[in-house]
Design an enzyme around this catalytic site. Structure first.
Site, PDB file in Angstrom:
ATOM      1  N   GLU A   1     -32.869 -16.826  19.983  1.00 53.99           N
ATOM      2  CA  GLU A   1     -32.698 -15.624  18.847  1.00 53.99           C
ATOM      3  C   GLU A   1     -34.152 -14.615  18.345  1.00 53.99           C
ATOM      4  O   GLU A   1     -34.325 -15.765  17.599  1.00 53.99           O
ATOM      5  CB  GLU A   1     -31.227 -14.901  18.222  1.00 53.99           C
ATOM      6  CG  GLU A   1     -30.347 -15.177  18.753  1.00 53.99           C
ATOM      7  CD  GLU A   1     -28.654 -15.115  17.850  1.00 53.99           C
ATOM      8  OE1 GLU A   1     -27.047 -14.650  17.838  1.00 53.99           O
ATOM      9  OE2 GLU A   1     -29.331 -15.068  16.277  1.00 53.99           O
TER      10      GLU A   1
ATOM     11  N   CYS B   1     -39.033 -11.410  13.131  1.00 50.42           N
ATOM     12  CA  CYS B   1     -39.014 -12.442  13.072  1.00 50.42           C
ATOM     13  C   CYS B   1     -38.207 -13.449  13.857  1.00 50.42           C
ATOM     14  O   CYS B   1     -37.254 -13.243  15.190  1.00 50.42           O
ATOM     15  CB  CYS B   1     -37.152 -12.695  11.785  1.00 50.42           C
ATOM     16  SG  CYS B   1     -36.512 -14.195  11.531  1.00 50.42           S
TER      17      CYS B   1
ATOM     18  N   CYS C   1     -31.474 -26.217  15.803  1.00 59.99           N
ATOM     19  CA  CYS C   1     -32.298 -26.921  13.841  1.00 59.99           C
ATOM     20  C   CYS C   1     -32.056 -27.962  13.857  1.00 59.99           C
ATOM     21  O   CYS C   1     -30.340 -28.067  13.983  1.00 59.99           O
ATOM     22  CB  CYS C   1     -32.236 -26.349  12.945  1.00 59.99           C
ATOM     23  SG  CYS C   1     -33.706 -26.328  12.025  1.00 59.99           S
TER      24      CYS C   1
ATOM     25  N   CYS D   1     -28.978 -27.419   6.956  1.00 64.15           N
ATOM     26  CA  CYS D   1     -29.388 -27.301   5.479  1.00 64.15           C
ATOM     27  C   CYS D   1     -27.799 -26.775   6.092  1.00 64.15           C
ATOM     28  O   CYS D   1     -27.221 -26.320   6.909  1.00 64.15           O
ATOM     29  CB  CYS D   1     -30.013 -26.005   5.444  1.00 64.15           C
ATOM     30  SG  CYS D   1     -31.864 -26.873   5.051  1.00 64.15           S
TER      31      CYS D   1
ATOM     32  N   CYS E   1     -27.060 -23.151   6.034  1.00 66.51           N
ATOM     33  CA  CYS E   1     -27.918 -22.640   7.712  1.00 66.51           C
ATOM     34  C   CYS E   1     -26.547 -22.687   8.885  1.00 66.51           C
ATOM     35  O   CYS E   1     -26.348 -23.671   9.113  1.00 66.51           O
ATOM     36  CB  CYS E   1     -28.773 -23.209   7.630  1.00 66.51           C
ATOM     37  SG  CYS E   1     -29.786 -22.254   9.114  1.00 66.51           S
TER      38      CYS E   1
ATOM     39  N   CYS F   1     -31.124 -13.818   7.406  1.00 69.88           N
ATOM     40  CA  CYS F   1     -30.875 -14.716   7.400  1.00 69.88           C
ATOM     41  C   CYS F   1     -30.385 -15.454   7.206  1.00 69.88           C
ATOM     42  O   CYS F   1     -28.868 -15.969   6.661  1.00 69.88           O
ATOM     43  CB  CYS F   1     -32.082 -15.351   5.518  1.00 69.88           C
ATOM     44  SG  CYS F   1     -32.933 -14.350   5.650  1.00 69.88           S
TER      45      CYS F   1
HETATM   46  N1  SAH Z   1     -36.195 -23.499   9.232  1.00 68.36           N
HETATM   47  C1  SAH Z   1     -37.381 -22.814   8.336  1.00 68.36           C
HETATM   48  C2  SAH Z   1     -37.350 -21.327   8.357  1.00 68.36           C
HETATM   49  C3  SAH Z   1     -35.874 -20.749   9.159  1.00 68.36           C
HETATM   50  S1  SAH Z   1     -35.185 -20.281   8.270  1.00 68.36           S
HETATM   51  C4  SAH Z   1     -36.849 -22.700   6.968  1.00 68.36           C
HETATM   52  O1  SAH Z   1     -36.067 -23.628   6.544  1.00 68.36           O
HETATM   53  O2  SAH Z   1     -37.552 -22.282   5.961  1.00 68.36           O
HETATM   54  C5  SAH Z   1     -35.440 -18.652   7.338  1.00 68.36           C
HETATM   55  C6  SAH Z   1     -34.691 -18.481   5.789  1.00 68.36           C
HETATM   56  O3  SAH Z   1     -33.136 -18.778   6.241  1.00 68.36           O
HETATM   57  C7  SAH Z   1     -34.925 -20.163   5.413  1.00 68.36           C
HETATM   58  O4  SAH Z   1     -35.684 -19.979   3.513  1.00 68.36           O
HETATM   59  C8  SAH Z   1     -33.747 -20.572   5.013  1.00 68.36           C
HETATM   60  O5  SAH Z   1     -33.227 -21.381   3.931  1.00 68.36           O
HETATM   61  C9  SAH Z   1     -33.397 -18.926   4.970  1.00 68.36           C
HETATM   62  N2  SAH Z   1     -31.211 -19.443   5.177  1.00 68.36           N
HETATM   63  C10 SAH Z   1     -30.582 -20.129   6.031  1.00 68.36           C
HETATM   64  N3  SAH Z   1     -29.775 -19.781   5.587  1.00 68.36           N
HETATM   65  C11 SAH Z   1     -29.307 -18.278   4.760  1.00 68.36           C
HETATM   66  C12 SAH Z   1     -27.925 -17.957   4.629  1.00 68.36           C
HETATM   67  N4  SAH Z   1     -26.684 -18.549   5.225  1.00 68.36           N
HETATM   68  N5  SAH Z   1     -28.122 -17.204   3.454  1.00 68.36           N
HETATM   69  C13 SAH Z   1     -29.480 -16.347   3.363  1.00 68.36           C
HETATM   70  N6  SAH Z   1     -31.080 -17.634   3.750  1.00 68.36           N
HETATM   71  C14 SAH Z   1     -30.518 -18.741   4.529  1.00 68.36           C
HETATM   72 FE1  SF4 Z   2     -32.971 -25.178  10.305  1.00 70.03          FE
HETATM   73 FE2  SF4 Z   2     -31.197 -23.422   9.005  1.00 70.03          FE
HETATM   74 FE3  SF4 Z   2     -32.666 -25.679   7.319  1.00 70.03          FE
HETATM   75 FE4  SF4 Z   2     -34.299 -24.149   8.363  1.00 70.03          FE
HETATM   76  S1  SF4 Z   2     -32.607 -23.362   7.176  1.00 70.03           S
HETATM   77  S2  SF4 Z   2     -34.142 -26.026   8.833  1.00 70.03           S
HETATM   78  S3  SF4 Z   2     -33.620 -23.188  10.445  1.00 70.03           S
HETATM   79  S4  SF4 Z   2     -31.247 -25.581   9.197  1.00 70.03           S
END
Ligand code: SAH
Ligand code: SF4
Length: 410
Positions: free
Chosen positions: A116, A129, A136, A140, A143, A386
C-alpha cells in the site's frame, strides 16, 4: 536467547524484473544501468549513452511510459525499444479517498503481492508515504503490518513506481506539447497546487509497510533515482526514512542514502521497548541512541525525529516523558519528537492514551525545549493511518482467497 518473531533480513529477490513477455522493466533503474542494458541489447556505446539519457528524461520528467511518445528518438528506434523494454507502473488493485482527503492505494506487483501507499495532503505540503516491503519481518506489537505473513522486499522499480503512480494520479507531469495527461483532471489539481511548479507531492516518507533498512540496497537505489537531478529531482531534505532501529545499517544509511532520519523509539525502558518493538532485544536503546548521535548529516537544522506511539498505561506516564528528555539530552541529540496517537486495528492488544494524557506528555517535552507535536491521525476511516496498513488481500483467509480466485477464473 531466542528472540520471538523473525527479525533477520529477508533475501533480496532480484534487481531487474523478468517479465513473462521477456521485456525488461526500466522503472527504478539508474541511468547507467539503462545505458548498459541498451548496450547489451545491441546499441553502440555512443548511442547507448545518448538514448539512455533521453529515455531517462522522458520517464522522470515527462511521466511517459510509451516509447512511441518519445518524440526526439528516431521513429525506427522506438519500436526497437518497445520490443525489448517496458516502463511499468505497479498495478492499482484499489484506490480509496478518506473524508479528510487522504488517499490510499492498494498496489499489486507482477507476482501478485499486495502493498500500500498513502498520500496525505496538508495546507502547505503533500506527503507520500511509501512502502519498502510487502509486510514486515519485525513484529512490533502495536503495528498491523507486523502481523502480515507474506513478506518480500520491494524492488527499486516497485519503490520508485509508487512515486510515479502518485504523480500520475495527481496529474503532476509538466504540460506543454509533449504532455499527455488528461486536460480536465490536470486543471482540477492545478487549482489547489502547492508549489510554483504546480506540484502537490512535495515530500516522501518511507513509513508505509516494511522496514526500509532491511531492504537497504533497493531503498538506496530507489531513493537515488528519486533524488537524481535528471530523475524525479526531489531534495533529500524532503525525504524521511523511518527505521525501527536497525543499528548496524544506520551510519551506512546516512552516508549512502543521506535523507532525514526518523526513529521509532516508542519506549524509554528496556522492558517496555522489548515488549512493543522486539528488535530492541537485538539492538538496545543505548546502542540505538549512540547510532543516532553518529548519524551523518544530523544537526540542528536537520534534526532526527523520534516517533513515539501513545499507548495507554504502557509508555505514556510523566516519568516516561521525563526519561525521554533525559535520554535525548544525555546523547546530545538534535531531536524532535513526534507523538503518534495509537491507531487501533482489529485484534490489537493496546488502547490509545487519553487526549489529556498525550497533552501532558507533550508539555513535559516542550517545556524541556524539545519540539513534541501530536500527530493528527489521517485517513483512519480508510485504514490509511500509521500502523494500519495491512492489505485487504492478506486479511482474507487462504480458503477465501482460493474461492475468490476460482470465481475470478470463471
Ligand atoms: N518500519 C518502519 C517504518 C514503517 S512504520 C518503522 O517502524 O519505523 C511508520 C511509523 O508508524 C512507525 O513509527 C511505527 O512504529 C508507527 N506505527 C505502527 N503501528 C502504529 C499504530 N497502530 N498506531 C500508530 N503508529 C503506529
Ligand atoms: Fe515493521 Fe510495523 Fe514494526 Fe515498522 S512498526 S518495523 S512496519 S512491524
Amino acid at each position: 536467547m531466542q528472540i520471538p518473531g523473525h527479525i533477520d533480513p529477508v533475501p533480496v529477490p532480484r534487481n531487474v524484473t523478468p517479465r513473462a513477455d521477456g521485456r525488461v522493466d526500466l522503472m527504478g533503474l539508474a541511468k547507467a544501468q539503462i545505458r548498459e542494458l541498451f548496450a547489451e541489447a545491441g546499441l553502440d556505446a555512443k548511442q547507448a549513452k545518448l538514448r539512455s539519457k533521453q529515455v531517462f528524461h522522458w520517464i522522470y520528467h515527462r511521466g511517459v511510459s510509451d516509447f512511441g511518445d518519445m518524440t526526439d528518438i528516431s521513429k525506427k528506434l522506438r519500436p526497437w525499444l518497445d520490443a525489448r523494454f517496458v516502463i511499468a507502473r505497479p498495478e492499482v488493485a484499489e484506490a480509496q479517498v478518506s473524508e479528510d482527503g487522504t488517499r490510499k492505494w492498494l498496489l499489486r506487483t507482477a507476482d501478485a503481492q499486495d502493498y500500500e501507499m498513502v498520500f496525505i495532503p496538508d495546507a502547505d505540503r503533500g506527503t507520500l508515504c511509501i512502502s519498502s516491503q510487502v509486510g514486515c519481518t519485525l513484529n512490533c506489537r502495536f503495528c498491523h503490518t507486523g502481523t502480515m505473513r507474506l513478506v518480500r522486499n520491494l524492488t527499486p522499480g516497485e519503490i520508485v513506481g509508487q512515486v510515479m503512480l502518485a504523480r500520475d494520479a495527481l496529474g503532476e507531469w509538466p504540460r506543454g506539447n509533449m504532455d499527455l495527461s488528461d486536460q480536465e483532471s490536470a486543471d482540477t489539481y492545478r487549482a489547489d497546487a502547492y508549489r510554483a511548479d504546480g506540484r502537490m507531492l512535495t515530500n516522501i516518507v518511507l513509513m508505509g509497510m516494511g522496514e526500509p533498512l532491511y531492504n537497504f540496497d533497493n531503498v538506496r537505489d530507489a531513493m537515488a533515482v528519486v533524488m537524481d537531478g535528471e530523475g524525479l529531482s526531489l531534495s533529500k531534505r524532503r525525504i524521511t526514512l523511518s527505521t525501527s532501529g536497525v543499528v548496524p545499517m544506520m551510519e551506512k544509511a546516512g552516508e549512502e542514502i543521506g535523507v532525514n532520519l526518523a526513529v521509532s523509539l516508542h519506549a524509554v525502558t528496556k522492558d517496555i521497548r522489548d515488549e512493543i518493538v522486539p528488535i530492541n532485544k537485538k539492538y538496545g536503546i543505548e546502542e540505538l541512541l549512540e547510532a543516532c548521535a553518529a548519524y551523518p548529516g544530523a544537526n540542528n537544522a536537520r534534526r532526527i525525529t523520534f516517533e513515539y506511539v501513545m499507548l495507554k498505561d504502557k509508555n505514556d506516564s510523566d516519568e516516561d516523558a521525563r526519561e525521554l528528555v533525559r535520554l535525548i539530552k544525555r546523547y546530545g541529540l538534535p531531536a524532535k519528537v513526534n507523538l503518534i496517537p495509537f491507531n487501533p486495528w482489529p485484534g490489537a492488544v493496546y488502547e490509545c492514551s487519553e487526549p489529556e494524557r498525550i497533552k501532558a506528555f507533550s508539555k513535559i517535552i516542550f517545556d524541556a525545549g524539545i519540539s513534541a507535536p501530536v500527530r493528527t491521525p489521517r485517513g483512519r476511516d480508510i485504514d490509511a493511518a500509521c500502523g494500519q496498513l495491512k492489505t485487504a488481500a492478506t486479511k482474507l483467509s487462504r480458503a477465501e482467497r482460493d474461492r475468490l480466485e476460482a470465481e475470478a477464473a470463471g
